[in-house]
Each structure stands twice: as structure tokens, then as C-alpha cells.
Design an enzyme around this catalytic site. Structure first.
Site, PDB file in Angstrom:
ATOM      1  N   ASP A 191      27.711 -33.296  -3.300  1.00  0.00           N
ATOM      2  CA  ASP A 191      27.616 -32.407  -4.463  1.00  0.00           C
ATOM      3  C   ASP A 191      28.352 -31.079  -4.270  1.00  0.00           C
ATOM      4  O   ASP A 191      28.696 -30.424  -5.254  1.00  0.00           O
ATOM      5  CB  ASP A 191      26.145 -32.116  -4.782  1.00  0.00           C
ATOM      6  CG  ASP A 191      25.366 -33.373  -5.149  1.00  0.00           C
ATOM      7  OD1 ASP A 191      26.005 -34.367  -5.533  1.00  0.00           O
ATOM      8  OD2 ASP A 191      24.130 -33.361  -5.046  1.00  0.00           O
ATOM      9  N   THR A 208      11.762 -38.611   0.789  1.00  0.00           N
ATOM     10  CA  THR A 208      10.939 -39.740   1.213  1.00  0.00           C
ATOM     11  C   THR A 208      10.279 -39.471   2.562  1.00  0.00           C
ATOM     12  O   THR A 208       9.080 -39.720   2.751  1.00  0.00           O
ATOM     13  CB  THR A 208      11.798 -41.015   1.300  1.00  0.00           C
ATOM     14  OG1 THR A 208      12.390 -41.272   0.034  1.00  0.00           O
ATOM     15  CG2 THR A 208      10.951 -42.211   1.718  1.00  0.00           C
ATOM     16  N   SER A 258      25.728 -37.110 -11.041  1.00  0.00           N
ATOM     17  CA  SER A 258      24.373 -36.695 -11.416  1.00  0.00           C
ATOM     18  C   SER A 258      24.335 -35.324 -12.076  1.00  0.00           C
ATOM     19  O   SER A 258      23.282 -34.738 -12.215  1.00  0.00           O
ATOM     20  CB  SER A 258      23.485 -36.659 -10.165  1.00  0.00           C
ATOM     21  OG  SER A 258      24.014 -35.740  -9.226  1.00  0.00           O
ATOM     22  N   TRP A 293      23.732 -32.344 -14.156  1.00  0.00           N
ATOM     23  CA  TRP A 293      22.959 -31.930 -15.313  1.00  0.00           C
ATOM     24  C   TRP A 293      22.243 -33.089 -16.004  1.00  0.00           C
ATOM     25  O   TRP A 293      22.468 -33.388 -17.173  1.00  0.00           O
ATOM     26  CB  TRP A 293      23.851 -31.192 -16.302  1.00  0.00           C
ATOM     27  CG  TRP A 293      24.375 -29.899 -15.742  1.00  0.00           C
ATOM     28  CD1 TRP A 293      23.958 -29.266 -14.608  1.00  0.00           C
ATOM     29  CD2 TRP A 293      25.429 -29.100 -16.287  1.00  0.00           C
ATOM     30  NE1 TRP A 293      24.672 -28.115 -14.403  1.00  0.00           N
ATOM     31  CE2 TRP A 293      25.582 -27.975 -15.416  1.00  0.00           C
ATOM     32  CE3 TRP A 293      26.238 -29.198 -17.409  1.00  0.00           C
ATOM     33  CZ2 TRP A 293      26.532 -26.988 -15.653  1.00  0.00           C
ATOM     34  CZ3 TRP A 293      27.182 -28.209 -17.637  1.00  0.00           C
ATOM     35  CH2 TRP A 293      27.317 -27.120 -16.767  1.00  0.00           C
ATOM     36  N   GLU A 320       0.820  -1.206   0.000  1.00  0.00           N
ATOM     37  CA  GLU A 320       0.000   0.000   0.000  1.00  0.00           C
ATOM     38  C   GLU A 320       0.862   1.268   0.000  1.00  0.00           C
ATOM     39  O   GLU A 320       0.585   2.229  -0.719  1.00  0.00           O
ATOM     40  CB  GLU A 320      -0.924   0.006   1.236  1.00  0.00           C
ATOM     41  CG  GLU A 320      -1.883  -1.189   1.293  1.00  0.00           C
ATOM     42  CD  GLU A 320      -1.314  -2.355   2.092  1.00  0.00           C
ATOM     43  OE1 GLU A 320      -2.098  -3.041   2.756  1.00  0.00           O
ATOM     44  OE2 GLU A 320      -0.079  -2.571   2.050  1.00  0.00           O
TER      45      GLU A 320
END
Length: 358
Positions: free
Chosen positions: A196, A297, A164, A166, A46
Site C-alpha cells: 500500500d 489474526t 483496496s 477507499w 495539575e
């Protein structure tokens, strides 16, 4: 109200712990200003819209449309209702009553007491969905949890050797970074950081400053402090750990700007319900989960997932791969009763399935 909703959508992911709100100001059936909640929640939508009108005389007798009831209390900012009243706004259309106990009708009451006409319009589903996320975080201590999975066609996220990089194409990866931008927090397990070594920034041009805060699950505080995620940035990095571990394990974090949060430890894992509550207490409303398989999971098993984006590449790894979801013995999200498929699209060679809580 539709235009106000679009303004609010611009603010999603950048306003925590405030809600994303949109505002439109109309005079003589013409839009004279628009606003949305600014990063970190200041100024409110506002005020942003009111400030956009250079000739303040135009505000007298104008109409204001906002997706959520204007605040009436002193917090990080002054009450928005005071600015609306002082500007001479004649009519305020509100998309939803703010269920935050600090407001909850008080803004409407004050506007009416000052002879401002207030009309409630709760018909816009998009506005309702936006506000429900904020209400749940404030009232029920429940953040909106979104899972992102990038897998092969046969639901593998990596080879057994954890390679893993890409799996999906460049456009799908850009979409994933957009999800980071639209989230105020990102939740990952310790193995994602250890294996990673990601920095988990939003890599879309110009949006890196809006990279989300990081929450990491590390029960026994095993992640080395030389990982990329701990390099100094303006965002916060939190680690949830088992509240019962030896106190001497905490010492190595004394000189680092890493915030340690003890949580309950149940059945050999951190209590994710406790984690969710503590994320809300820290202001998190929209949490994106990017792995790993065990965390995903557990979240599914505990029915904590509100939305899921599943990117599938047109590749197959086979039995030699690691499953995107473990222990539930599923390959299709339709097997989970509380989630339903709402969208399915092709992204060049990849497909994206979007599931939402029913």
C-alpha cells in the site's frame, strides 16, 4: 470529577509515556481553572490548571479535583504535590491512586503531611478505565491494543490483486484518522507498507503533528527504504525484526533514523508477546493496528486485542476478495469469546461495530 475526566480525555493519545490526566480547580463552588496533561506529558494536568489562574491569591483555600494521584517524585518535571502545597490548595479530590511504583500513595502521603485534605473518589468508571491502561503499561508491560478493520459487507479488505483503496466512505475514513490521533503508536505488518505504501499520518485538519509513532513487523528486513513511511518526520519509526538474522542486513539502516528492535522468533513469526513488551518499554500505551490480515489474526489468536473497530461498507466482493481475518474461519466477531459487541452505529452508508475485551 466528571469534568476532570473530560479534560483527561482531551489528552488521550498525546501524552506517552505519561498518563492522560485531567484537573479542575474550584473556589467557593465556582470553577476557576481547568487543565489536562499537555503533549509529551509536560506540563502535567495539575500544573496546567494552576498556571491558568492569574490571580494566585484565589488558589488559597481552593479545592482541586484530579483524575489521578499527583506525582511526588522528580522526573521530567518537578513534583506536582509541591506546587499544590505551595499554592495553598485546601482539599484535593483524587480519582485513583497512581499504581506506578514511583508514586503509589506517596503523593497522598505528602499532601496529608502538609495539612492538605485528601479525598479518594474511585466511583467514576471512565476515570478508572483511563488509568487502567496506564497501569497495565507500567506494571504489566501490556499496551492497550486496538484493531481497526475497514472491509466490505462480506468481510473483504481488498480484491485478490490487493486493490483496496477507499472501501469505506469519507466519514468512516475520518473516524479512522481520529483513532490515529487518539493513539500514541501504530502497528502494521510489512506487507501493508510494501503493497500500500502508506504514510500513516493523521489527516484531520490541524492534527497531523499528532500522528502516532510507527511500529513495523519485518522479520527479515525486506521493506525498501524508499517507502513513504521512512520520509523524515518528527515521529519515530521502529522496525521489529528476527533477532537471529544475519547482521549484515542491518548495515543499510545505519544512515537512516529508523530504530531497529530485535525480538524473539517463534514458529516462523515474530513473537507478538515480546513485541508488546518492547512497545511498552518504549513508552507506548495505546497501540492502533491497521493491518494486515495475518497480523490481525495473530493478535486475536494470542488474545492480545483489547478493542476492535470494524467499519463495514455496503459493498460485496465475494470469493475474489481477501479476508479481513484469516485462518480463524470466522465472519462474525461474536465468535471470539473474549470480545463482546458494545456498540453498533450507522455512518451514512457504512456500519461501525465496536468490540471490547470482556
Amino acid at each position: 470529577m466528571e469534568l476532570a475526566y473530560r479534560m483527561a480525555s482531551r489528552a488521550v493519545g498525546t501524552t506517552a509515556s505519561n498518563p492522560p490526566v485531567g484537573c479542575i480547580i474550584v473556589k467557593n463552588n465556582k470553577i476557576i481553572s481547568r487543565g489536562w496533561t499537555q503533549p509529551l506529558g509536560r506540563p502535567h494536568a495539575e500544573i496546567h490548571a494552576l498556571n491558568g489562574v492569574k490571580d494566585k491569591s484565589l488558589l488559597k483555600g481552593a479545592e482541586l479535583f484530579c483524575t489521578l494521584e499527583p506525582c511526588s517524585h522528580f522526573g521530567k518535571t518537578n513534583p506536582c504535590v509541591d506546587s499544590i502545597i505551595n499554592a495553598g490548595i485546601r482539599t484535593v479530590y483524587i480519582g485513583d491512586i497512581d499504581k506506578n511504583p514511583l508514586v503509589n500513595g506517596k503523593g497522598i502521603e505528602k499532601l496529608k503531611l502538609n495539612k492538605v485534605k485528601v479525598l479518594l473518589n474511585k466511583e467514576h468508571k471512565g476515570v478508572s478505565d483511563l488509568n487502567k491502561i496506564f497501569f497495565n503499561s507500567k506494571i504489566n508491560n501490556k499496551p492497550n491494543i486496538t484493531i481497526k478493520i475497514a472491509s466490505t459487507l462480506d468481510s473483504k479488505i481488498a480484491t485478490l490483486s490487493s486493490k483496496s483503496k477507499w472501501i469505506t466512505n469519507e466519514l468512516s475514513r475520518s473516524h479512522g484518522h481520529y483513532l490515529r490521533f487518539k493513539s500514541d503508536s501504530l502497528l502494521v505488518g510489512k506487507n501493508t507498507i510494501i503493497i500500500d505504501n502508506p504514510d500513516l499520518h493523521c489527516r484531520l485538519a490541524g492534527l497531523s503533528p499528532f500522528s502516532p509513532d510507527i511500529f513495523i513487523l519485518d522479520s527479515n528486513l525486506e521493506i525498501p527504504l524508499n517507502k513513504k513511511i521512512f520520509k523524515p518526520t518528527k515521529r519515530n519509526v521502529y522496525i521489529f525484526y528476527n533477532k537471529n538474522i544475519e547482521k549484515n542486513k542491518l548495515k543499510k539502516y545505519n544512515k537512516n533514523k529508523i530504530i531497529l528492535i530485535p525480538v524473539n522468533y517463534i514458529n516462523k513469526s515474530l513473537d507478538l508477546n515480546d513485541v508488546a513488551i518492547k512497545m511498552c518499554e518504549l513508552g507506548a500505551q495505546r497501540v492502533l493496528v491497521e493491518g494486515g490480515a495475518e497480523l490481525i489474526t495473530q493478535l486475536i489468536d494470542k488474545k492480545l486485542v483489547d478493542k476492535l473497530y470494524w467499519f463495514r461498507a455496503s459493498k460485496i466482493i465475494g470469493k475474489e476478495g481477501l479476508n479481513a481475518v484469516s485462518n480463524l474461519n470466522i465472519s462474525k466477531m461474536s465468535s471470539i469469546k473474549e470480545l463482546s459487541l458494545v456498540s453498533n452505529m450507522q455512518i451514512q452508508s457504512d456500519t461501525l461495530e465496536i468490540y471490547k475485551r470482556k
